[in-house]
Design a protein around this motif. Structure first.
Motif, PDB file in Angstrom:
ATOM      1  N   THR A 127       0.847  -1.188   0.000  1.00  0.00           N
ATOM      2  CA  THR A 127       0.000   0.000   0.000  1.00  0.00           C
ATOM      3  C   THR A 127       0.883   1.239   0.000  1.00  0.00           C
ATOM      4  O   THR A 127       1.869   1.309   0.747  1.00  0.00           O
ATOM      5  CB  THR A 127      -0.915   0.028   1.238  1.00  0.00           C
ATOM      6  N   GLY A 176      -3.734   9.182  -8.101  1.00  0.00           N
ATOM      7  CA  GLY A 176      -3.786   7.746  -8.317  1.00  0.00           C
ATOM      8  C   GLY A 176      -2.442   7.173  -8.721  1.00  0.00           C
ATOM      9  O   GLY A 176      -1.500   7.895  -9.053  1.00  0.00           O
ATOM     10  N   GLY A 225      -7.455   4.679  -7.866  1.00  0.00           N
ATOM     11  CA  GLY A 225      -7.657   6.066  -7.464  1.00  0.00           C
ATOM     12  C   GLY A 225      -8.132   6.870  -8.650  1.00  0.00           C
ATOM     13  O   GLY A 225      -9.197   6.615  -9.199  1.00  0.00           O
ATOM     14  N   LEU A 239      -4.303   9.197   2.392  1.00  0.00           N
ATOM     15  CA  LEU A 239      -4.907   8.327   1.380  1.00  0.00           C
ATOM     16  C   LEU A 239      -4.046   7.081   1.233  1.00  0.00           C
ATOM     17  O   LEU A 239      -2.826   7.169   1.107  1.00  0.00           O
ATOM     18  CB  LEU A 239      -4.998   9.073   0.042  1.00  0.00           C
ATOM     19  N   TYR A 240      -4.703   5.913   1.240  1.00  0.00           N
ATOM     20  CA  TYR A 240      -4.028   4.631   1.093  1.00  0.00           C
ATOM     21  C   TYR A 240      -4.418   4.044  -0.266  1.00  0.00           C
ATOM     22  O   TYR A 240      -5.598   3.800  -0.531  1.00  0.00           O
ATOM     23  CB  TYR A 240      -4.441   3.680   2.210  1.00  0.00           C
ATOM     24  N   LEU A 241      -3.426   3.819  -1.121  1.00  0.00           N
ATOM     25  CA  LEU A 241      -3.661   3.340  -2.480  1.00  0.00           C
ATOM     26  C   LEU A 241      -2.994   1.990  -2.692  1.00  0.00           C
ATOM     27  O   LEU A 241      -1.837   1.801  -2.302  1.00  0.00           O
ATOM     28  CB  LEU A 241      -3.107   4.350  -3.494  1.00  0.00           C
ATOM     29  N   CYS A 275      -9.451  -1.221  -2.968  1.00  0.00           N
ATOM     30  CA  CYS A 275      -9.849   0.116  -3.433  1.00  0.00           C
ATOM     31  C   CYS A 275      -9.153   1.148  -2.562  1.00  0.00           C
ATOM     32  O   CYS A 275      -8.593   0.822  -1.513  1.00  0.00           O
ATOM     33  CB  CYS A 275     -11.369   0.269  -3.343  1.00  0.00           C
ATOM     34  N   PRO A 276      -9.173   2.409  -2.964  1.00  0.00           N
ATOM     35  CA  PRO A 276      -8.588   3.443  -2.120  1.00  0.00           C
ATOM     36  C   PRO A 276      -9.320   3.552  -0.780  1.00  0.00           C
ATOM     37  O   PRO A 276     -10.546   3.419  -0.692  1.00  0.00           O
ATOM     38  CB  PRO A 276      -8.775   4.719  -2.948  1.00  0.00           C
TER      39      PRO A 276
END
Length: 297
Positions: free
Chosen positions: A75, A136, A153, A167-169, A217-218
């Motif tokens: 992540t 993203g 994202g 934000l965790y992507l 998902c984000p």
């Protein structure tokens, strides 16, 4: 801290994008962004004068940023430290575009002076709450244009992606290849008139990696509230995805029966709309603040 100028931008998130910048984990990066109209849209008698160039790209996202140590299955953690706006922003409405186009009688483009944390529209004072529209990583397969949100994202237009949020992507490719842009000085949920108060900006973020675990998902954390953010062809589909992902997020972190978790979600989670104007529509599910004291990503 390192700096990346708006001269380095992409119009699609892709693993084929060259790295405009390589940074180690924990690096703070200041990113200059163009507005969603490539700084090329001007109002009649615009106080900024003529645009330096025509609108040659929609939603340009500054990047890509290669984060060392980011591998598929990890992540990418993006801490938004600050968003500094330019002096002017731009808005437009049109009978041809947007959720409310059927109610618009004529096209309007307007410039807004952004000063002391406020803007004004026909005498109505509007407080500014800067947020990032497009952010993203490279998607798992192929490419995704910067107008479209998805699991990587992208153009989520979620107003809580702002200073103070994390934000965790999900990382799908080496280095993650992060890009961002499309800052709004203000935007309501839905973005019903087709755009927010669009403006160039400088975004300062801290980038780090959580190894070996990711969500599908984000996930966003802002002011103690966790959000799962999902996009689909309809709001109903997006809402289902966001709810399903919130359930999976909680199942990994909370020792409760899954059916009871669904009951809990019906009591303390909120299904919300991010935007209804992009090629895919975006919904989010929010877990209210303070329900689980020690919940962490």
């Amino acid at each position: 801290m390192v700096y990346l100028s708006e001269d380095h931008f992409v119009t699609a998130h892709s693993s084929a994008n060259p790295a405009a910048l390589r940074v180690p984990q924990g690096e703070v990066v200041k990113v200059k962004t163009k507005d969603c109209y490539s700084n090329g849209l001007r109002a009649e008698n615009d106080p900024r004068g003529e645009a330096p160039c025509p609108v040659n790209a929609c939603n340009p996202a500054t990047g890509a940023i290669f984060v060392e140590g980011a591998h598929p299955g990890d992540t990418l953690r993006v801490e938004v430290l600050s968003i500094d706006l330019d002096d002017y922003g731009t808005m437009r409405v049109s009978p041809k575009f947007g959720f409310m186009k059927h109610k618009v009688t004529r096209p309007i483009t307007r410039a807004f002076r952004l000063k002391d944390g406020k803007a004004s529209l026909s005498g109505v004072e509007i407080p500014l709450e800067p947020m990032i529209g497009v952010i993203g990583v490279a998607p798992e397969t192929g490419e995704m244009d910067t107008e479209t949100p998805h699991q990587h994202g992208g153009n989520m237009d979620t107003r809580f992606i702002r200073a103070g949020s994390t934000l965790y992507l999900p990382v799908h490719h080496e280095g993650a290849l992060l890009s961002m842009g499309d800052v709004h000085a203000q935007m309501g949920d839905g973005e019903m008139g087709v755009c927010g108060l669009e403006c160039p900006a400088e975004i300062t973020v801290r980038l780090s990696v959580i190894p070996g675990r990711k969500e599908e998902c984000p996930v966003l954390l802002y002011d103690g509230v966790f959000y799962t953010i999902c996009s689909a062809e309809t709001l109903e589909q997006a809402g289902h995805l966001a709810a399903d992902n919130m359930l999976e997020f909680l199942k990994k972190r909370v020792d409760m029966d899954p059916d009871e978790l669904v009951m809990l979600m019906s009591l303390v989670c909120d299904l919300e709309v991010s935007q209804v104007v992009d090629p895919l529509l975006t919904a989010r599910v929010a877990l209210r603040k303070g329900i689980f004291k020690d919940l962490a990503f």
